[in-house]
Write a protein that holds these residues in place. Structure first.
Motif, PDB file in Angstrom:
ATOM      1  N   GLU A 158     -23.432 -31.234  16.668  1.00 19.06           N
ATOM      2  CA  GLU A 158     -23.048 -30.633  17.945  1.00 19.06           C
ATOM      3  C   GLU A 158     -22.378 -29.286  17.743  1.00 19.06           C
ATOM      4  O   GLU A 158     -22.666 -28.321  18.467  1.00 19.06           O
ATOM      5  CB  GLU A 158     -22.134 -31.582  18.719  1.00 19.06           C
ATOM      6  N   ALA A 159     -21.508 -29.197  16.751  1.00 21.33           N
ATOM      7  CA  ALA A 159     -20.830 -27.932  16.480  1.00 21.33           C
ATOM      8  C   ALA A 159     -21.826 -26.881  16.003  1.00 21.33           C
ATOM      9  O   ALA A 159     -21.737 -25.709  16.389  1.00 21.33           O
ATOM     10  CB  ALA A 159     -19.736 -28.139  15.434  1.00 21.33           C
ATOM     11  N   GLY A 160     -22.783 -27.299  15.180  1.00 15.97           N
ATOM     12  CA  GLY A 160     -23.790 -26.356  14.696  1.00 15.97           C
ATOM     13  C   GLY A 160     -24.676 -25.830  15.806  1.00 15.97           C
ATOM     14  O   GLY A 160     -24.965 -24.631  15.873  1.00 15.97           O
ATOM     15  N   ILE A 161     -25.114 -26.732  16.697  1.00 12.04           N
ATOM     16  CA  ILE A 161     -25.960 -26.324  17.819  1.00 12.04           C
ATOM     17  C   ILE A 161     -25.187 -25.399  18.750  1.00 12.04           C
ATOM     18  O   ILE A 161     -25.687 -24.353  19.166  1.00 12.04           O
ATOM     19  CB  ILE A 161     -26.472 -27.566  18.577  1.00 12.04           C
ATOM     20  N   ALA A 162     -23.958 -25.779  19.073  1.00  3.75           N
ATOM     21  CA  ALA A 162     -23.154 -24.962  19.977  1.00  3.75           C
ATOM     22  C   ALA A 162     -22.906 -23.581  19.399  1.00  3.75           C
ATOM     23  O   ALA A 162     -22.993 -22.563  20.100  1.00  3.75           O
ATOM     24  CB  ALA A 162     -21.834 -25.663  20.287  1.00  3.75           C
ATOM     25  N   GLY A 163     -22.607 -23.531  18.104  1.00  3.22           N
ATOM     26  CA  GLY A 163     -22.335 -22.251  17.478  1.00  3.22           C
ATOM     27  C   GLY A 163     -23.544 -21.345  17.419  1.00  3.22           C
ATOM     28  O   GLY A 163     -23.420 -20.119  17.539  1.00  3.22           O
ATOM     29  N   GLN A 164     -24.711 -21.948  17.255  1.00  3.07           N
ATOM     30  CA  GLN A 164     -25.933 -21.153  17.146  1.00  3.07           C
ATOM     31  C   GLN A 164     -26.515 -20.789  18.508  1.00  3.07           C
ATOM     32  O   GLN A 164     -26.926 -19.650  18.733  1.00  3.07           O
ATOM     33  CB  GLN A 164     -26.978 -21.936  16.341  1.00  3.07           C
TER      34      GLN A 164
END
Length: 292
Positions: A158-164
């Motif tokens: 979730e953090a990776g998707i949100a950041g990207q």
């Protein structure tokens, strides 16, 4: 110009939610319902409404949580494409629309095809802009993190998707990637998105939709059968450089739709931003000659 032909704005109360919409044209004329994609809103159709209101009635709603519609929390509204389709279907019924062409892009496809399969007698045709209904139209490169997310939600994913995806640079990229002239794309769209995505709870809502998108893929066979059975006239205008929905997704429509005006454009995910004049011209001809 008569006021009926200019773009107008309003809200319709649907199950307690304010659904914002833009409209243009005379409601007694042939209707086009314009369903927007991620991460934007009905704002993406601003030029289409302004150009075609002289001959047609056009209406473009914002989904809950998008644009200027109500943004209930994930506890108050379950963010699924089933619920989006139900909300927009009720919106159209309340607005008295019983016969229309659907213009669909990105998220507009799963919303629109749910409405079409529920009410095949109402839908008189489609304008498809990178609105996918085939598995070959899902790019493994663009959808890789989402495919992983479907296998299991984790805070790290979730953090990776949100950041990207949800970052200012990520939102801008969706408009400029694959375009011939990135400097010619107006920043207004992604700046609006940046503002909306900064609202508390917005990232969680969007992640809920990313997770639910797998249920759209499960419905692809039913939507394809609908197209084969109903044979709606279709104008397809597809940005071939889309990182999420590449050209094979457009090519697949030829298997199922006979009456198709097929156009592959050298641009990205939001084809209207760079090919608006071409698309609007094609729409005027399509609505006049092919939709009855």
């Amino acid at each position: 110009m008569s006021k009926v032909n200019t773009v107008r704005y309003g809200t319709e109360k649907v199950d307690g939610l304010d659904i914002f919409y833009r409209e243009a044209g005379d409601p007694s004329k042939k209707a086009v319902v314009l369903l927007h994609g991620f991460p934007h809103s009905s704002h993406m159709y601003r030029d289409v409404l302004a150009a075609l209101g002289d001959e047609y009635y056009l209406i473009a709603p914002d989904y809950p949580g998008f644009g200027d519609s109500s943004f209930p929390s994930v506890q108050e509204y379950t963010y699924t494409f089933d619920n989006f389709a139900e909300t927009i279907d009720k919106f159209l019924i309340q607005r008295g629309l019983n016969s229309y062409v659907l213009m669909i892009q990105d998220y507009g496809a799963p919303v629109g095809y749910r409405i079409a399969t529920k009410h095949p007698e109402k839908v008189k045709g489609f304008v498809v802009m990178n609105g996918n209904a085939y598995e070959e139209g899902l790019s493994p490169e663009g959808w890789g993190p989402i495919f992983q997310y479907w296998k299991g939600k984790t805070p790290e994913l979730e953090a990776g998707i949100a950041g990207q995806v949800f970052s200012p640079d990520g939102l801008k990229w969706q408009y400029t990637h694959g375009t011939r002239n990135p400097d010619g794309i107006s920043p207004d769209s992604w700046n609006l998105d940046i503002t909306k995505f900064a609202r508390e709870g917005q990232h969680q809502m969007q992640l809920e939709l990313f997770y639910d998108y797998q249920n759209n893929v499960k419905l692809y066979p039913a939507w394809q059968q609908y197209l084969r059975d109903q044979q709606p006239p279709m104008l397809l205008v597809w940005g071939k450089n889309d990182a999420f929905f590449p050209e094979p997704g457009a090519e697949a429509y030829k298997r199922d739709v006979q009456n198709i005006d097929y156009n592959i454009l050298d641009t990205g995910h939001f084809a209207l931003e760079e090919e608006g004049e071409f698309i609007i011209t094609k729409m005027r001809s399509f609505l006049s000659d092919r939709v009855h």
